[in-house]
Scaffold this motif. Sequence first.
Motif, short mmCIF file in Angstrom:
data_model
loop_
_atom_site.label_atom_id
_atom_site.label_comp_id
_atom_site.label_asym_id
_atom_site.label_seq_id
_atom_site.Cartn_x
_atom_site.Cartn_y
_atom_site.Cartn_z
N TYR A 39 3.05 22.17 30.25
CA TYR A 39 1.68 22.08 30.77
C TYR A 39 1.64 22.04 32.29
CZ TYR A 39 1.02 20.63 25.94
OH TYR A 39 1.01 20.57 24.56
N ARG A 40 0.62 22.68 32.84
CA ARG A 40 0.36 22.48 34.26
C ARG A 40 -0.52 21.26 34.47
NH1 ARG A 40 -2.72 27.81 34.44
NH2 ARG A 40 -4.94 27.35 34.21
N ASP A 51 -0.48 32.81 35.42
CA ASP A 51 -1.26 32.81 36.67
C ASP A 51 -1.33 31.43 37.33
OD1 ASP A 51 -2.96 31.54 34.90
OD2 ASP A 51 -4.71 32.78 35.37
N THR A 52 -0.51 30.48 36.87
CA THR A 52 -0.48 29.15 37.47
C THR A 52 -0.08 29.25 38.94
OG1 THR A 52 0.01 28.03 35.38
CG2 THR A 52 0.65 26.90 37.40
N ILE A 53 -0.79 28.50 39.77
CA ILE A 53 -0.51 28.47 41.21
C ILE A 53 0.32 27.23 41.53
CG2 ILE A 53 -1.54 28.31 43.51
CD1 ILE A 53 -3.97 29.81 42.38
N PHE A 54 1.38 27.42 42.30
CA PHE A 54 2.30 26.35 42.67
C PHE A 54 2.26 26.07 44.17
CE2 PHE A 54 4.06 28.47 38.96
CZ PHE A 54 4.34 27.41 38.11
N ARG A 55 2.48 24.82 44.53
CA ARG A 55 2.74 24.46 45.92
C ARG A 55 4.19 24.83 46.18
NH1 ARG A 55 0.39 20.98 42.85
NH2 ARG A 55 -1.64 20.05 43.32
N GLN A 219 -9.01 26.77 41.86
CA GLN A 219 -8.48 25.41 41.77
C GLN A 219 -8.02 25.05 40.36
OE1 GLN A 219 -7.96 22.41 43.64
NE2 GLN A 219 -7.81 23.79 45.39
N SER A 220 -8.68 25.60 39.35
CA SER A 220 -8.30 25.26 37.97
C SER A 220 -6.90 25.79 37.61
CB SER A 220 -9.32 25.84 36.98
OG SER A 220 -9.34 27.26 37.04
N LEU A 265 4.27 33.11 40.43
CA LEU A 265 5.52 33.84 40.24
C LEU A 265 5.32 35.34 40.50
CD1 LEU A 265 7.25 32.31 37.08
CD2 LEU A 265 7.39 31.57 39.45
N ASP A 266 4.25 35.91 39.97
CA ASP A 266 4.03 37.35 40.15
C ASP A 266 3.83 37.71 41.61
OD1 ASP A 266 4.22 38.57 37.56
OD2 ASP A 266 2.36 37.59 37.00
#
Length: 390
Positions: A39-40, A51-55, A219-220, A265-266
């Motif tokens: 889970y994110r 499509d999860t965004i990471f710091r 943001q989500s 990642l993409d």
Amino acid sequence: MIEKLQNIMDKAVAKGDVAGVNLLVLKEGKEIAYCESGYRDLENKIPMTRDTIFRLYSQTKPVTAAAVILLASRGDIDLSAWLSDYFPEYADMYVNINGKREKANRQITVTDLLNMTSGLAYPNDFYEGGKQSGAVFWQIDQRLFGDNPVTTLQFAEMMAQTDLCFHPGEKFLYGTSADIAGALVEKVSGKRFSEFLQDEFFTPLGMTDTAFYVPAEKQSRLTKAYDYDKDGRLFENKTNNLGLRYYRDVPPAFESGGAGLCSTLDDYSKFATMLINGGEFGGRRILSERAVKFLTKGGLTDSQKNQLKADWDWMGGYTYGNFMRVCEDESRTMLFSDKGEYGWDGWMGTFFSNEPQSKITFLLGMQQLGIGKGGTLTRKLKNVVMSNLG
């Protein structure tokens, strides 16, 4: 291979080593594997998705190095120049060792920044310069949510008031050099650092989810960051580490070249593919082939490489340069790699590796403070990929 990778990731999530993780593997720019697990947002059971965004934290650094080398390829930056040629504040630096303060025996060069041999420290209690760096970041924190936040250029000026931990070029020390390099790009280009990266890399590469902040409509997709409590259980830790807002919800004044970017990642795979293609992506040249060759080489002496290994015990066989590790002797590594492998990771566990010999790109996403137990997971996954593809 994909089944093996998925099983390793699922086990790590089930054990509570990580809340969530995803993995992308490319060979010659083509996708070979994508896996996700966990889970994110652990509390609300929102899954880790592609499509999860990471710091990125320190995985920002290779992008900053590419910007410096791009300007060097255009003749706008001299890599052997004194830093004081661009920032006069750095003309008279002092070294402070165990309370004994003396004038630096030479000036910091741009290459000292790229090799982390400048003597400029991250906050730490081991050196007086590290303590003074901590005071600079304390000021950033105090102004982070106010009307007068510290800017990228102001940060560089403030760090010039700190003592060095050693004479320039004498040792390797992981520190604020990449943040100063970001300010250097801003100073030389006449653009905000973010604008330069957007114009020269993110737009031509189609990196639409990479920036120093995450706008409201995205943001989500920004993953939560997790730490372990005293019982080893995961909990969200809303840290503003290194002067960076946890939610990254507004364009920052301080665009940290060492830690500030967020990405997927993409998106990052496009930057990685451009490098492994010798500077080309989608039929467009971003960096010259010579610039990429320079960017992906190491620059440490033997004694400095020993200091690198002392900081990260798994990095035997590696050198460092242009804000990246570079595999120099695969017979001494604890990670399956070929000579010439390069990349870097981030404080929250994101990981980037390019293998030029086998044309493999390996990208991992997670958000565990201080990498935590994610380091073991990273090495397991990398070794499986190299065993099957390398």
